[in-house]
Design an enzyme around this catalytic site. Sequence first.
Site, PDB file in Angstrom:
ATOM      1  N   ARG A  59       0.828  -1.203   0.000  1.00 37.18           N
ATOM      2  CA  ARG A  59       0.000   0.000   0.000  1.00 37.18           C
ATOM      3  C   ARG A  59       0.867   1.259   0.000  1.00 37.18           C
ATOM      4  O   ARG A  59       0.551   2.253  -0.654  1.00 37.18           O
ATOM      5  CB  ARG A  59      -0.928  -0.004   1.222  1.00 37.18           C
ATOM      6  CG  ARG A  59      -1.888   1.191   1.297  1.00 37.18           C
ATOM      7  CD  ARG A  59      -2.898   0.990   2.421  1.00 37.18           C
ATOM      8  NE  ARG A  59      -3.883   2.054   2.454  1.00 37.18           N
ATOM      9  CZ  ARG A  59      -3.889   3.041   3.337  1.00 37.18           C
ATOM     10  NH1 ARG A  59      -2.920   3.115   4.259  1.00 37.18           N
ATOM     11  NH2 ARG A  59      -4.832   3.964   3.319  1.00 37.18           N
ATOM     12  N   HIS A  63       0.580   4.227  -2.672  1.00 35.56           N
ATOM     13  CA  HIS A  63       0.290   5.605  -2.283  1.00 35.56           C
ATOM     14  C   HIS A  63       1.431   6.550  -2.638  1.00 35.56           C
ATOM     15  O   HIS A  63       1.212   7.748  -2.803  1.00 35.56           O
ATOM     16  CB  HIS A  63      -0.026   5.672  -0.786  1.00 35.56           C
ATOM     17  CG  HIS A  63      -1.434   5.280  -0.466  1.00 35.56           C
ATOM     18  ND1 HIS A  63      -2.192   5.904   0.500  1.00 35.56           N
ATOM     19  CD2 HIS A  63      -2.233   4.323  -0.996  1.00 35.56           C
ATOM     20  CE1 HIS A  63      -3.379   5.352   0.549  1.00 35.56           C
ATOM     21  NE2 HIS A  63      -3.432   4.375  -0.348  1.00 35.56           N
ATOM     22  N   ASN A  91      -3.868   8.967   4.228  1.00 40.78           N
ATOM     23  CA  ASN A  91      -2.674   8.364   4.830  1.00 40.78           C
ATOM     24  C   ASN A  91      -2.609   8.506   6.349  1.00 40.78           C
ATOM     25  O   ASN A  91      -2.057   7.640   7.032  1.00 40.78           O
ATOM     26  CB  ASN A  91      -1.403   9.001   4.243  1.00 40.78           C
ATOM     27  CG  ASN A  91      -1.176   8.636   2.799  1.00 40.78           C
ATOM     28  OD1 ASN A  91      -1.479   7.537   2.368  1.00 40.78           O
ATOM     29  ND2 ASN A  91      -0.637   9.581   2.023  1.00 40.78           N
ATOM     30  N   HIS A 190      -6.054  -6.122  -1.598  1.00 37.94           N
ATOM     31  CA  HIS A 190      -6.867  -6.179  -0.386  1.00 37.94           C
ATOM     32  C   HIS A 190      -7.196  -7.610   0.024  1.00 37.94           C
ATOM     33  O   HIS A 190      -7.981  -7.826   0.956  1.00 37.94           O
ATOM     34  CB  HIS A 190      -8.150  -5.370  -0.573  1.00 37.94           C
ATOM     35  CG  HIS A 190      -7.942  -3.896  -0.459  1.00 37.94           C
ATOM     36  ND1 HIS A 190      -8.963  -2.974  -0.558  1.00 37.94           N
ATOM     37  CD2 HIS A 190      -6.814  -3.171  -0.251  1.00 37.94           C
ATOM     38  CE1 HIS A 190      -8.467  -1.755  -0.414  1.00 37.94           C
ATOM     39  NE2 HIS A 190      -7.170  -1.853  -0.230  1.00 37.94           N
TER      40      HIS A 190
END
Length: 318
Positions: A59, A63, A91, A190
């Site tokens: 992740r 990001h 975040n 996920h």
Amino acid sequence: MTKVLVFLLFILMNTMLICNSQLSPSYYDDTCPNVLSTIRTSIRQAVSRERRMAASIIRLHFHDCFVQGCDASILLSEEAVPDSERTALQNNNSARGFEVIDDAKVEVEKVCPGVVSCADILAVAARDASVAVGGPSWTIKLGRRDSTTSSRSEAEDNLPRFTNSLQELIDNFDEKNLNVRDLVALSGAHTIGQAQCVTYRGRIYDNTSDIDAGFASTRQRGCPNTVGDGDKNLAPLDLVTPNSFDNNYFKNLVQKKGLIASDQILFSGQETDSIVNEYSNDPAIFKADFANAMVKMGDISPRTGDNGIIRRVCSILA
């Protein structure tokens, strides 16, 4: 005017080709031949201590790449830059694993100081984190430089939100030259990791939702229907195999057991349904597509040459 536009487009395309051509899997073969094994060992140790960390590292890379490109800008702390991406809504209090990348950087600095960028370390770490929990591997092009800036506002504008509609997600990914199949494949990350109650409360208590009733009831036990009460309580994104990189995430979506609304929206009678069905039936295709999408994501606006630096410490400008 048309000739001018064509010329500018030509220059832009050539600039992008030059930047990407400077990235190579063999970039550090001469300057830091042990870099990949050094990062791998560090990430394996971190994931061994906490399996959830694999999801956090993947992740973190995602990001990072969606804001200013894959330039390690997300790693800069609030102490280093006043506009840290770490404090962006998507975040703040959720992005994690910074210390794992810092530790990997320390180990790399021991074997080849000042040579390997934090951006490259994060890209490799994401791949190694995937492999550590049974996910696919992929060849990483290296040679990125680190940013000297970070942008909270750009993070909030560019990073997906758990409340996004399918079209908003498609448009968001399209802006990064990632297609619908890339969107669904990358969402499959996920299949590991956890989510905070605040991100899925609305779905499990929505009487108009098509969520599986038993699944909603189970999730409600750890997520009270009161804003502020248990907001940070965690639940696995995949209740079945939360620590293994497999295709159960997609099976969950087909059964209306997606935890977050922006996940379940991928299987809601729309254009992504067929891809979700394909991945739920064939884990090999999912893993192959995930690997390909991660390679494409890693190519988002890399800094190369003089267009960046090599930070000695990933969290600060040093």
